[in-house]
Write an enzyme that holds these catalytic residues in place. Structure first.
Site, PDB file in Angstrom:
ATOM      1  N   LYS A 126       0.730  -1.086  -0.156  1.00 12.33           N
ATOM      2  CA  LYS A 126      -0.079  -0.037   0.068  1.00 12.33           C
ATOM      3  C   LYS A 126       0.926   1.263   0.029  1.00 12.33           C
ATOM      4  O   LYS A 126       0.601   1.903  -0.660  1.00 12.33           O
ATOM      5  CB  LYS A 126      -0.929  -0.012   1.152  1.00 12.33           C
ATOM      6  CG  LYS A 126      -2.090  -0.921   1.259  1.00 12.33           C
ATOM      7  CD  LYS A 126      -3.019  -0.639  -0.195  1.00 12.33           C
ATOM      8  CE  LYS A 126      -4.358  -1.382  -0.136  1.00 12.33           C
ATOM      9  NZ  LYS A 126      -5.093  -1.031  -1.273  1.00 12.33           N
ATOM     10  N   PRO A 128      -8.422   5.623   3.848  1.00  6.61           N
ATOM     11  CA  PRO A 128      -9.290   4.983   4.638  1.00  6.61           C
ATOM     12  C   PRO A 128      -8.677   3.789   5.712  1.00  6.61           C
ATOM     13  O   PRO A 128      -7.419   3.569   5.583  1.00  6.61           O
ATOM     14  CB  PRO A 128     -10.408   4.217   3.719  1.00  6.61           C
ATOM     15  CG  PRO A 128      -9.828   4.468   2.403  1.00  6.61           C
ATOM     16  CD  PRO A 128      -8.528   4.636   2.644  1.00  6.61           C
ATOM     17  N   VAL A 129      -9.254   3.918   6.706  1.00  8.93           N
ATOM     18  CA  VAL A 129      -8.909   3.004   7.806  1.00  8.93           C
ATOM     19  C   VAL A 129      -9.872   1.587   7.737  1.00  8.93           C
ATOM     20  O   VAL A 129     -10.234   1.502   6.548  1.00  8.93           O
ATOM     21  CB  VAL A 129      -9.133   3.694   9.463  1.00  8.93           C
ATOM     22  CG1 VAL A 129      -8.244   4.860   9.526  1.00  8.93           C
ATOM     23  CG2 VAL A 129     -10.507   4.005   9.596  1.00  8.93           C
TER      24      VAL A 129
END
Length: 264
Positions: free
Chosen positions: A93, A116-117
């Site tokens: 990522k 985002p989490v």
């Protein structure tokens, strides 16, 4: 890819592999992201902005961060640490997002990134993905205990809203952390037990020796400045389980499930 974005004003790159296999995670994520940027650059006559979905995995994996430090858009995961711990998801990522910034700068593409989490809430797909499995295991009897760990959560509709906002806001730039709250696993299972007492939600932590991990601080101010109002994490967890019931993944209880608004 060029044919897909031809004539578009905006490109949203949301897809990415989710695996711990470095060959399947890192290289495809980096290459795919570069291809999207290249396609957008080739269609520069129409494409005015690319919005990339990154991940908290590109931000939070830093052993050198102070416990009381606020996680914000300036934070990056430590690639050497991810490599040493073989955390290829977070490595991929972070590497993919860095590649996107490099390619966008080289090709003159207006890039904005949503980070985002852990995403919860209703799912479009029929299968349970990695994010939803995080909750399902506490409901279907897969585990007897919960971990001494913390996690940040966000509702899937807020993630979608964030993507639209950063695309439409003329002054949007850089990264935008998309998170509502950081919860300990005990808070998660307590919430699930309140809403759904009929499921075998664990009551005991797997770590009864070490002190309870404390939630870290995370900033969502940049999205709030764009008018975002975040859905409470408890509501996201509730809607996740309702989704499981509607898709037949979990049995529907005989008694009515209380809504979050009816609970103290």
């Amino acid at each position: 890819m060029r044919a897909a974005v031809a004539g578009c004003h905006g490109v949203f790159h949301t897809a990415s592999p989710v695996t711990d296999d470095p060959e399947q995670m890192v290289e495809p994520a980096v290459r795919g992201t570069r291809h999207v940027i290249e396609a957008a650059a080739a269609e520069a006559g129409t494409v005015r902005r690319v919005v990339l979905t990154s991940s908290v995995g590109a931000v939070a994996m830093d052993p050198g961060r102070a416990p009381d430090a606020v996680v914000d858009e300036s934070c990056w995961s430590d690639l050497d640490f991810c490599r040493r711990t073989r955390n290829w998801y977070c490595y991929g990522k972070a590497a993919a997002e860095r590649a996107a910034w490099e390619a966008a700068a080289a090709r003159g593409v207006d890039l904005v990134v949503v980070v985002p989490v852990l995403v919860q809430g209703p799912a479009l797909q029929p299968a349970v993905n990695a994010s939803l499995a995080h909750v399902l295991k506490y409901l279907d009897g897969s585990v007897a205990t919960f971990a001494n760990a913390v996690q940040a959560y966000v509702h899937v509709r807020d993630v979608a809203d964030a993507h639209v906002r950063v695309f439409e806001a003329p002054g949007a730039a850089g990264r935008y952390l998309c998170a509502d709250a950081v919860l300990h696993r005990e808070d998660v299972v307590r919430t699930l037990r309140k809403f759904f007492p009929e499921y075998p939600v664990p009551e005991r932590c797997s770590d009864e020796v070490n002190p309870r991990k404390q939630p870290y601080k995370i900033s969502n101010q940049r999205l709030r400045d764009l008018g975002m109002e975040f859905t409470p994490a408890a509501q996201a967890l509730y809607e996740t389980v309702i989704c499981f019931q509607e898709k037949g993944i979990l049995p529907v209880p005989a008694t009515a499930t209380p809504s979050p608004s009816s609970l103290p």
